[in-house]
Design a protein around this motif. Structure first.
Motif, PDB file in Angstrom:
ATOM      1  N   LEU A  64     -69.666  -7.085 -27.857  1.00  0.00           N
ATOM      2  CA  LEU A  64     -68.932  -6.968 -29.113  1.00  0.00           C
ATOM      3  C   LEU A  64     -69.861  -7.421 -30.229  1.00  0.00           C
ATOM      4  O   LEU A  64     -70.136  -8.611 -30.369  1.00  0.00           O
ATOM      5  CB  LEU A  64     -67.666  -7.823 -29.074  1.00  0.00           C
ATOM      6  N   ASN A  98     -69.078  -1.658 -30.549  1.00  0.00           N
ATOM      7  CA  ASN A  98     -68.987  -2.236 -29.217  1.00  0.00           C
ATOM      8  C   ASN A  98     -69.546  -1.273 -28.189  1.00  0.00           C
ATOM      9  O   ASN A  98     -69.433  -0.048 -28.339  1.00  0.00           O
ATOM     10  CB  ASN A  98     -67.521  -2.557 -28.876  1.00  0.00           C
ATOM     11  N   SER A 143     -59.584 -13.758 -21.527  1.00  0.00           N
ATOM     12  CA  SER A 143     -59.685 -13.524 -22.974  1.00  0.00           C
ATOM     13  C   SER A 143     -59.064 -12.190 -23.364  1.00  0.00           C
ATOM     14  O   SER A 143     -58.605 -12.015 -24.495  1.00  0.00           O
ATOM     15  CB  SER A 143     -61.155 -13.542 -23.407  1.00  0.00           C
ATOM     16  N   LEU A 144     -59.044 -11.263 -22.428  1.00  0.00           N
ATOM     17  CA  LEU A 144     -58.534  -9.924 -22.715  1.00  0.00           C
ATOM     18  C   LEU A 144     -57.015  -9.907 -22.866  1.00  0.00           C
ATOM     19  O   LEU A 144     -56.448  -8.915 -23.310  1.00  0.00           O
ATOM     20  CB  LEU A 144     -58.963  -8.954 -21.612  1.00  0.00           C
ATOM     21  N   PHE A 182     -57.444  -6.511 -27.486  1.00  0.00           N
ATOM     22  CA  PHE A 182     -57.467  -6.180 -26.063  1.00  0.00           C
ATOM     23  C   PHE A 182     -56.055  -6.083 -25.497  1.00  0.00           C
ATOM     24  O   PHE A 182     -55.727  -5.164 -24.741  1.00  0.00           O
ATOM     25  CB  PHE A 182     -58.214  -7.251 -25.267  1.00  0.00           C
ATOM     26  N   CYS A 201     -64.515 -14.834 -33.948  1.00  0.00           N
ATOM     27  CA  CYS A 201     -64.125 -13.744 -33.042  1.00  0.00           C
ATOM     28  C   CYS A 201     -63.553 -12.561 -33.826  1.00  0.00           C
ATOM     29  O   CYS A 201     -62.360 -12.264 -33.760  1.00  0.00           O
ATOM     30  CB  CYS A 201     -63.108 -14.287 -32.040  1.00  0.00           C
ATOM     31  N   THR A 215     -64.177  -9.198 -33.598  1.00  0.00           N
ATOM     32  CA  THR A 215     -63.962  -7.908 -32.950  1.00  0.00           C
ATOM     33  C   THR A 215     -62.616  -7.776 -32.266  1.00  0.00           C
ATOM     34  O   THR A 215     -62.006  -6.703 -32.286  1.00  0.00           O
ATOM     35  CB  THR A 215     -65.071  -7.663 -31.906  1.00  0.00           C
ATOM     36  N   ALA A 216     -62.136  -8.828 -31.645  1.00  0.00           N
ATOM     37  CA  ALA A 216     -60.963  -8.733 -30.773  1.00  0.00           C
ATOM     38  C   ALA A 216     -59.642  -8.768 -31.523  1.00  0.00           C
ATOM     39  O   ALA A 216     -58.579  -8.726 -30.895  1.00  0.00           O
ATOM     40  CB  ALA A 216     -60.987  -9.855 -29.746  1.00  0.00           C
ATOM     41  N   TYR A 271     -56.282 -12.032 -27.023  1.00  0.00           N
ATOM     42  CA  TYR A 271     -56.571 -11.452 -28.340  1.00  0.00           C
ATOM     43  C   TYR A 271     -55.952 -10.060 -28.430  1.00  0.00           C
ATOM     44  O   TYR A 271     -56.108  -9.225 -27.528  1.00  0.00           O
ATOM     45  CB  TYR A 271     -58.081 -11.391 -28.572  1.00  0.00           C
TER      46      TYR A 271
END
Length: 379
Positions: free
Chosen positions: A142, A117, A242-243, A249, A58, A60-61, A246
Protein backbone atom coordinates in the motif's frame (compact mmCIF):
# COMPACT_ATOMS: atom_id res chain seq x y z
CA UNK A 1 -5.93 52.71 48.75
CA UNK A 2 -7.53 52.50 45.35
CA UNK A 3 -7.65 48.88 44.16
CA UNK A 4 -5.72 48.09 41.00
CA UNK A 5 -7.93 47.84 37.92
CA UNK A 6 -8.83 44.33 36.87
CA UNK A 7 -7.02 43.38 33.68
CA UNK A 8 -9.21 41.26 31.40
CA UNK A 9 -7.60 38.05 30.15
CA UNK A 10 -5.99 38.12 26.73
CA UNK A 11 -8.47 37.14 24.03
CA UNK A 12 -7.76 34.49 21.44
CA UNK A 13 -9.49 33.63 18.22
CA UNK A 14 -9.30 29.91 19.00
CA UNK A 15 -8.70 28.09 22.27
CA UNK A 16 -7.91 24.39 21.94
CA UNK A 17 -8.33 22.09 24.92
CA UNK A 18 -5.95 19.14 24.57
CA UNK A 19 -2.42 18.95 23.13
CA UNK A 20 -2.79 15.55 21.47
CA UNK A 21 -2.75 15.16 17.72
CA UNK A 22 -6.40 16.24 17.31
CA UNK A 23 -5.81 19.44 19.27
CA UNK A 24 -2.52 20.15 17.48
CA UNK A 25 -4.21 19.58 14.12
CA UNK A 26 -6.75 22.33 14.89
CA UNK A 27 -4.00 24.65 16.09
CA UNK A 28 -2.03 23.96 12.88
CA UNK A 29 -4.83 24.98 10.56
CA UNK A 30 -5.91 27.92 12.71
CA UNK A 31 -2.49 29.53 13.05
CA UNK A 32 -1.81 29.16 9.34
CA UNK A 33 -5.06 31.01 8.72
CA UNK A 34 -3.66 33.94 10.70
CA UNK A 35 -5.68 33.30 13.86
CA UNK A 36 -4.44 33.81 17.40
CA UNK A 37 -4.40 30.39 19.04
CA UNK A 38 -3.87 29.04 22.56
CA UNK A 39 -3.58 25.33 23.45
CA UNK A 40 -4.51 24.27 26.99
CA UNK A 41 -3.13 20.99 28.31
CA UNK A 42 -3.57 19.56 31.81
CA UNK A 43 -0.24 17.70 31.80
CA UNK A 44 3.34 18.90 31.29
CA UNK A 45 3.26 17.40 27.80
CA UNK A 46 1.02 15.11 25.75
CA UNK A 47 0.94 11.65 27.32
CA UNK A 48 -2.20 10.09 25.82
CA UNK A 49 -3.12 8.10 22.73
CA UNK A 50 -1.15 10.42 20.43
CA UNK A 51 2.21 9.15 21.69
CA UNK A 52 1.18 5.57 22.51
CA UNK A 53 0.44 4.40 18.96
CA UNK A 54 2.30 2.83 16.05
CA UNK A 55 3.06 6.16 14.39
CA UNK A 56 1.36 4.66 11.35
CA UNK A 57 -0.42 7.06 8.99
CA UNK A 58 -2.78 4.48 7.53
CA UNK A 59 -4.12 6.41 4.55
CA UNK A 60 -4.79 3.59 2.12
CA UNK A 61 -7.11 1.35 4.12
CA UNK A 62 -9.74 4.02 4.82
CA UNK A 63 -13.04 4.46 3.00
CA UNK A 64 -15.48 7.23 2.08
CA UNK A 65 -15.20 10.55 3.93
CA UNK A 66 -12.56 9.08 6.23
CA UNK A 67 -10.41 8.34 3.16
CA UNK A 68 -10.78 11.96 2.06
CA UNK A 69 -9.64 13.16 5.48
CA UNK A 70 -6.76 10.69 5.39
CA UNK A 71 -5.56 11.93 1.99
CA UNK A 72 -5.60 15.53 3.23
CA UNK A 73 -3.84 14.51 6.45
CA UNK A 74 -1.14 12.70 4.47
CA UNK A 75 -0.23 15.87 2.61
CA UNK A 76 -0.26 17.87 5.84
CA UNK A 77 2.09 15.37 7.53
CA UNK A 78 4.54 15.67 4.66
CA UNK A 79 4.42 19.46 4.95
CA UNK A 80 4.82 19.39 8.74
CA UNK A 81 7.70 16.95 8.43
CA UNK A 82 9.52 19.22 6.01
CA UNK A 83 8.78 22.41 7.97
CA UNK A 84 9.52 21.06 11.44
CA UNK A 85 12.30 18.62 10.66
CA UNK A 86 10.21 15.63 11.79
CA UNK A 87 11.20 12.35 10.10
CA UNK A 88 8.25 11.12 8.01
CA UNK A 89 8.89 7.81 6.26
CA UNK A 90 7.00 7.31 2.99
CA UNK A 91 7.60 3.56 2.68
CA UNK A 92 3.97 2.48 2.58
CA UNK A 93 2.57 -0.64 4.22
CA UNK A 94 3.24 -4.29 3.44
CA UNK A 95 0.34 -6.66 4.09
CA UNK A 96 1.23 -10.28 4.83
CA UNK A 97 -1.38 -12.82 3.66
CA UNK A 98 -1.10 -16.26 5.28
CA UNK A 99 -4.56 -17.56 4.39
CA UNK A 100 -6.28 -17.89 1.01
CA UNK A 101 -9.13 -15.75 2.38
CA UNK A 102 -6.66 -12.95 3.13
CA UNK A 103 -5.31 -13.06 -0.41
CA UNK A 104 -8.86 -12.88 -1.74
CA UNK A 105 -9.53 -9.67 0.21
CA UNK A 106 -6.30 -8.13 -1.05
CA UNK A 107 -7.01 -9.12 -4.64
CA UNK A 108 -10.44 -7.51 -4.48
CA UNK A 109 -9.14 -4.38 -2.74
CA UNK A 110 -6.18 -3.87 -5.08
CA UNK A 111 -8.45 -4.52 -8.06
CA UNK A 112 -10.53 -1.54 -7.00
CA UNK A 113 -7.57 0.72 -6.12
CA UNK A 114 -4.77 -0.42 -8.37
CA UNK A 115 -3.33 3.07 -8.86
CA UNK A 116 -1.70 3.14 -5.43
CA UNK A 117 -1.48 -0.53 -4.47
CA UNK A 118 0.06 -3.70 -5.89
CA UNK A 119 -0.21 -7.40 -5.14
CA UNK A 120 3.01 -9.14 -4.14
CA UNK A 121 4.30 -12.66 -4.63
CA UNK A 122 5.94 -14.29 -1.58
CA UNK A 123 9.38 -13.34 -2.94
CA UNK A 124 8.34 -9.74 -3.61
CA UNK A 125 6.78 -9.54 -0.16
CA UNK A 126 9.99 -10.75 1.50
CA UNK A 127 11.93 -8.13 -0.46
CA UNK A 128 9.62 -5.36 0.77
CA UNK A 129 9.68 -6.62 4.35
CA UNK A 130 13.38 -7.33 4.63
CA UNK A 131 12.63 -10.77 6.10
CA UNK A 132 10.80 -13.99 5.19
CA UNK A 133 7.45 -14.29 6.94
CA UNK A 134 6.84 -18.02 7.55
CA UNK A 135 3.73 -19.29 5.81
CA UNK A 136 3.21 -16.19 3.66
CA UNK A 137 1.18 -16.93 0.52
CA UNK A 138 1.76 -13.43 -0.83
CA UNK A 139 0.60 -9.98 0.09
CA UNK A 140 0.19 -6.40 -1.03
CA UNK A 141 2.02 -3.10 -0.86
CA UNK A 142 0.00 0.00 0.00
CA UNK A 143 2.05 2.90 -1.32
CA UNK A 144 0.36 5.93 0.29
CA UNK A 145 0.92 5.11 3.96
CA UNK A 146 3.43 7.06 6.05
CA UNK A 147 5.20 6.48 9.34
CA UNK A 148 6.40 8.77 12.13
CA UNK A 149 7.80 8.16 15.59
CA UNK A 150 4.90 9.36 17.71
CA UNK A 151 6.69 9.90 21.07
CA UNK A 152 9.09 12.34 19.39
CA UNK A 153 6.91 13.61 16.53
CA UNK A 154 4.08 14.95 18.70
CA UNK A 155 6.27 17.13 20.98
CA UNK A 156 8.24 18.29 17.92
CA UNK A 157 4.97 19.25 16.22
CA UNK A 158 3.93 21.21 19.32
CA UNK A 159 7.29 22.99 19.44
CA UNK A 160 6.94 23.88 15.78
CA UNK A 161 3.50 25.36 16.42
CA UNK A 162 4.87 27.37 19.33
CA UNK A 163 7.51 28.73 17.00
CA UNK A 164 4.74 29.84 14.65
CA UNK A 165 3.01 31.80 17.39
CA UNK A 166 0.67 29.29 19.03
CA UNK A 167 0.65 29.84 22.81
CA UNK A 168 0.85 26.66 24.87
CA UNK A 169 -0.30 26.61 28.49
CA UNK A 170 0.69 23.29 30.02
CA UNK A 171 -0.37 22.21 33.51
CA UNK A 172 -3.62 24.10 32.92
CA UNK A 173 -6.43 21.82 33.98
CA UNK A 174 -9.72 22.91 32.43
CA UNK A 175 -12.55 23.21 34.93
CA UNK A 176 -15.32 24.55 32.68
CA UNK A 177 -15.93 25.41 29.04
CA UNK A 178 -18.29 28.24 28.16
CA UNK A 179 -19.24 29.92 24.90
CA UNK A 180 -16.53 32.58 25.07
CA UNK A 181 -14.43 31.47 28.01
CA UNK A 182 -12.44 28.52 29.31
CA UNK A 183 -11.97 28.31 33.07
CA UNK A 184 -8.69 26.65 34.08
CA UNK A 185 -6.68 26.10 37.23
CA UNK A 186 -4.20 28.63 35.82
CA UNK A 187 -6.81 31.33 35.15
CA UNK A 188 -9.53 32.11 32.62
CA UNK A 189 -8.96 32.18 28.87
CA UNK A 190 -11.23 34.22 26.60
CA UNK A 191 -11.75 32.97 23.06
CA UNK A 192 -14.14 33.48 20.17
CA UNK A 193 -14.15 29.76 19.51
CA UNK A 194 -13.28 26.77 21.70
CA UNK A 195 -12.26 23.35 20.40
CA UNK A 196 -12.44 20.60 23.03
CA UNK A 197 -10.18 17.80 21.76
CA UNK A 198 -9.78 15.51 24.77
CA UNK A 199 -10.44 12.12 23.18
CA UNK A 200 -12.11 9.60 25.44
CA UNK A 201 -12.37 12.18 28.23
CA UNK A 202 -15.11 14.01 26.33
CA UNK A 203 -17.49 12.50 28.88
CA UNK A 204 -15.76 14.45 31.65
CA UNK A 205 -16.85 17.70 30.02
CA UNK A 206 -20.05 16.77 28.19
CA UNK A 207 -21.45 13.55 29.69
CA UNK A 208 -24.84 13.77 27.96
CA UNK A 209 -23.16 14.28 24.59
CA UNK A 210 -20.83 11.32 25.13
CA UNK A 211 -23.73 9.13 26.23
CA UNK A 212 -25.78 10.17 23.20
CA UNK A 213 -22.92 9.08 20.93
CA UNK A 214 -22.27 5.87 22.86
CA UNK A 215 -18.66 6.80 23.63
CA UNK A 216 -16.67 4.21 25.55
CA UNK A 217 -12.97 3.65 26.17
CA UNK A 218 -10.99 1.23 24.06
CA UNK A 219 -8.08 -0.23 26.03
CA UNK A 220 -5.04 -1.46 24.09
CA UNK A 221 -1.93 -3.45 24.95
CA UNK A 222 1.26 -2.67 23.03
CA UNK A 223 4.81 -3.95 23.24
CA UNK A 224 8.19 -2.64 22.13
CA UNK A 225 10.84 -5.25 21.36
CA UNK A 226 14.26 -5.46 19.77
CA UNK A 227 14.18 -6.29 16.08
CA UNK A 228 15.18 -9.96 15.84
CA UNK A 229 18.51 -10.50 14.05
CA UNK A 230 18.73 -6.73 13.63
CA UNK A 231 16.26 -6.67 10.73
CA UNK A 232 15.23 -3.37 9.15
CA UNK A 233 11.58 -3.17 8.12
CA UNK A 234 10.88 -0.01 6.13
CA UNK A 235 7.09 -0.25 5.66
CA UNK A 236 4.43 -0.61 8.27
CA UNK A 237 3.23 -4.22 8.44
CA UNK A 238 -0.35 -5.51 8.43
CA UNK A 239 -1.65 -9.06 8.68
CA UNK A 240 -5.00 -10.74 8.07
CA UNK A 241 -6.58 -9.31 11.22
CA UNK A 242 -5.95 -5.80 9.86
CA UNK A 243 -8.15 -6.62 6.89
CA UNK A 244 -11.17 -6.76 9.18
CA UNK A 245 -10.37 -3.60 11.14
CA UNK A 246 -10.12 -0.99 8.38
CA UNK A 247 -13.17 -0.21 6.28
CA UNK A 248 -11.38 -0.16 2.93
CA UNK A 249 -10.72 -3.89 3.38
CA UNK A 250 -13.66 -4.82 5.59
CA UNK A 251 -16.19 -3.53 3.03
CA UNK A 252 -15.03 -5.98 0.35
CA UNK A 253 -17.23 -8.96 -0.46
CA UNK A 254 -14.33 -11.29 0.39
CA UNK A 255 -14.09 -10.03 3.98
CA UNK A 256 -16.95 -12.19 5.25
CA UNK A 257 -15.16 -15.42 4.36
CA UNK A 258 -12.04 -14.15 6.11
CA UNK A 259 -14.05 -13.23 9.19
CA UNK A 260 -15.42 -16.77 9.33
CA UNK A 261 -11.97 -18.29 8.81
CA UNK A 262 -10.36 -16.29 11.61
CA UNK A 263 -13.25 -17.02 14.00
CA UNK A 264 -12.86 -20.73 13.26
CA UNK A 265 -9.07 -21.01 13.16
CA UNK A 266 -7.91 -18.35 15.63
CA UNK A 267 -10.73 -17.52 18.10
CA UNK A 268 -8.31 -16.06 20.67
CA UNK A 269 -7.50 -13.22 18.29
CA UNK A 270 -11.15 -12.23 18.22
CA UNK A 271 -11.53 -12.68 21.97
CA UNK A 272 -8.80 -10.11 22.57
CA UNK A 273 -9.70 -7.90 19.61
CA UNK A 274 -6.22 -8.34 18.11
CA UNK A 275 -5.05 -6.28 15.16
CA UNK A 276 -1.71 -7.98 14.55
CA UNK A 277 0.53 -5.30 13.04
CA UNK A 278 3.83 -3.59 13.71
CA UNK A 279 6.07 -0.70 12.78
CA UNK A 280 9.73 0.02 13.41
CA UNK A 281 10.81 3.07 15.37
CA UNK A 282 12.29 5.94 13.35
CA UNK A 283 15.27 8.00 14.45
CA UNK A 284 16.81 11.26 13.26
CA UNK A 285 20.05 9.35 12.58
CA UNK A 286 18.25 6.96 10.25
CA UNK A 287 19.22 3.93 12.33
CA UNK A 288 16.66 1.14 12.53
CA UNK A 289 14.92 1.04 15.89
CA UNK A 290 12.85 -1.31 17.98
CA UNK A 291 9.65 -2.89 16.76
CA UNK A 292 6.32 -1.56 18.05
CA UNK A 293 4.04 -4.60 18.29
CA UNK A 294 0.33 -4.70 18.84
CA UNK A 295 -2.39 -4.53 19.59
CA UNK A 296 -5.38 -5.77 21.55
CA UNK A 297 -8.76 -4.03 21.94
CA UNK A 298 -11.11 -4.24 24.93
CA UNK A 299 -14.04 -1.87 25.36
CA UNK A 300 -15.68 -0.46 28.47
CA UNK A 301 -17.07 2.79 29.81
CA UNK A 302 -14.67 2.65 32.75
CA UNK A 303 -11.24 1.03 32.42
CA UNK A 304 -10.25 -1.77 34.71
CA UNK A 305 -6.92 -1.05 36.44
CA UNK A 306 -5.82 -4.67 35.98
CA UNK A 307 -3.87 -6.01 33.02
CA UNK A 308 -4.49 -9.52 31.73
CA UNK A 309 -1.17 -11.24 31.03
CA UNK A 310 -2.91 -13.46 28.50
CA UNK A 311 -3.15 -10.51 26.09
CA UNK A 312 0.60 -9.92 26.10
CA UNK A 313 1.40 -13.61 25.86
CA UNK A 314 -0.91 -13.95 22.87
CA UNK A 315 0.72 -11.00 21.11
CA UNK A 316 4.24 -12.28 21.73
CA UNK A 317 3.38 -15.79 20.55
CA UNK A 318 1.82 -14.42 17.37
CA UNK A 319 4.79 -12.20 16.64
CA UNK A 320 7.34 -14.94 17.26
CA UNK A 321 5.51 -16.96 14.61
CA UNK A 322 5.13 -14.02 12.22
CA UNK A 323 8.78 -13.03 12.45
CA UNK A 324 10.14 -16.56 12.56
CA UNK A 325 11.88 -15.75 15.86
CA UNK A 326 12.37 -18.17 18.75
CA UNK A 327 12.57 -15.31 21.22
CA UNK A 328 11.74 -11.61 21.38
CA UNK A 329 13.53 -9.23 23.76
CA UNK A 330 10.82 -6.98 25.22
CA UNK A 331 11.95 -3.50 26.24
CA UNK A 332 8.69 -1.71 27.07
CA UNK A 333 4.97 -2.41 27.43
CA UNK A 334 2.14 0.04 27.77
CA UNK A 335 -1.58 0.62 27.77
CA UNK A 336 -3.18 2.77 25.11
CA UNK A 337 -6.65 4.24 25.49
CA UNK A 338 -8.81 5.93 22.90
CA UNK A 339 -12.46 6.84 22.41
CA UNK A 340 -14.71 4.42 20.56
CA UNK A 341 -18.29 4.76 19.40
CA UNK A 342 -20.64 2.51 17.42
CA UNK A 343 -22.10 5.62 15.79
CA UNK A 344 -19.13 6.34 13.58
CA UNK A 345 -15.46 7.27 13.39
CA UNK A 346 -15.88 10.80 14.76
CA UNK A 347 -17.77 12.77 17.34
CA UNK A 348 -18.11 16.39 16.21
CA UNK A 349 -20.78 18.38 18.02
CA UNK A 350 -21.51 21.84 19.38
CA UNK A 351 -22.70 21.57 22.99
CA UNK A 352 -22.80 25.38 23.28
CA UNK A 353 -22.49 28.36 20.92
CA UNK A 354 -18.88 28.81 19.88
CA UNK A 355 -17.84 25.45 21.38
CA UNK A 356 -17.03 22.34 19.35
CA UNK A 357 -16.26 18.96 20.88
CA UNK A 358 -14.10 16.85 18.57
CA UNK A 359 -13.11 13.25 19.29
CA UNK A 360 -11.83 10.59 16.93
CA UNK A 361 -13.85 7.57 18.01
CA UNK A 362 -12.11 4.94 15.87
CA UNK A 363 -8.39 4.89 16.68
CA UNK A 364 -7.34 6.75 13.52
CA UNK A 365 -6.37 10.12 14.98
CA UNK A 366 -2.81 10.08 13.63
CA UNK A 367 -4.16 9.08 10.23
CA UNK A 368 -6.99 11.56 9.82
CA UNK A 369 -6.92 14.36 12.44
CA UNK A 370 -5.18 16.83 10.14
CA UNK A 371 -7.91 16.34 7.56
CA UNK A 372 -10.75 16.30 10.08
CA UNK A 373 -9.57 19.54 11.72
CA UNK A 374 -9.55 21.40 8.41
CA UNK A 375 -13.18 20.38 7.94
CA UNK A 376 -14.20 21.34 11.49
CA UNK A 377 -12.61 24.78 11.15
CA UNK A 378 -13.78 25.09 7.53
CA UNK A 379 -10.24 25.90 6.39
Amino acid sequence: MTPAPTVPPARFDVAVVGAGVVGLAHAWHAVRAGLRVVVLERDEFAVGASIRNFGHICTTAQSGLVYEYALRAREEWLTIGADAGIPVAAHGTAVIARRPEELAVLEEFVGERSDDNVLLTPAQLADRLGFDAPGALGGAWLSLDLRVDSPTAIPAFAAHLAGRGVEFRYRSNVLAVESDRVVTTAGDVAADRVIVAVGHDVDRFFPALAEEHGVVRCRLRMIEADAPAGITVDPGVFTGTSLLRYDGFAETKSAEALRDALAREAPALGEHGVNLMFTQRLSHSGAAGRLVLGDTHHYSLTETPFEDEASDELLLAEFRELLGADHLVVRRRWRGVYASSPRGPYLVASPAPGVTAVSVTSGIGMTTALGLAASVLDL
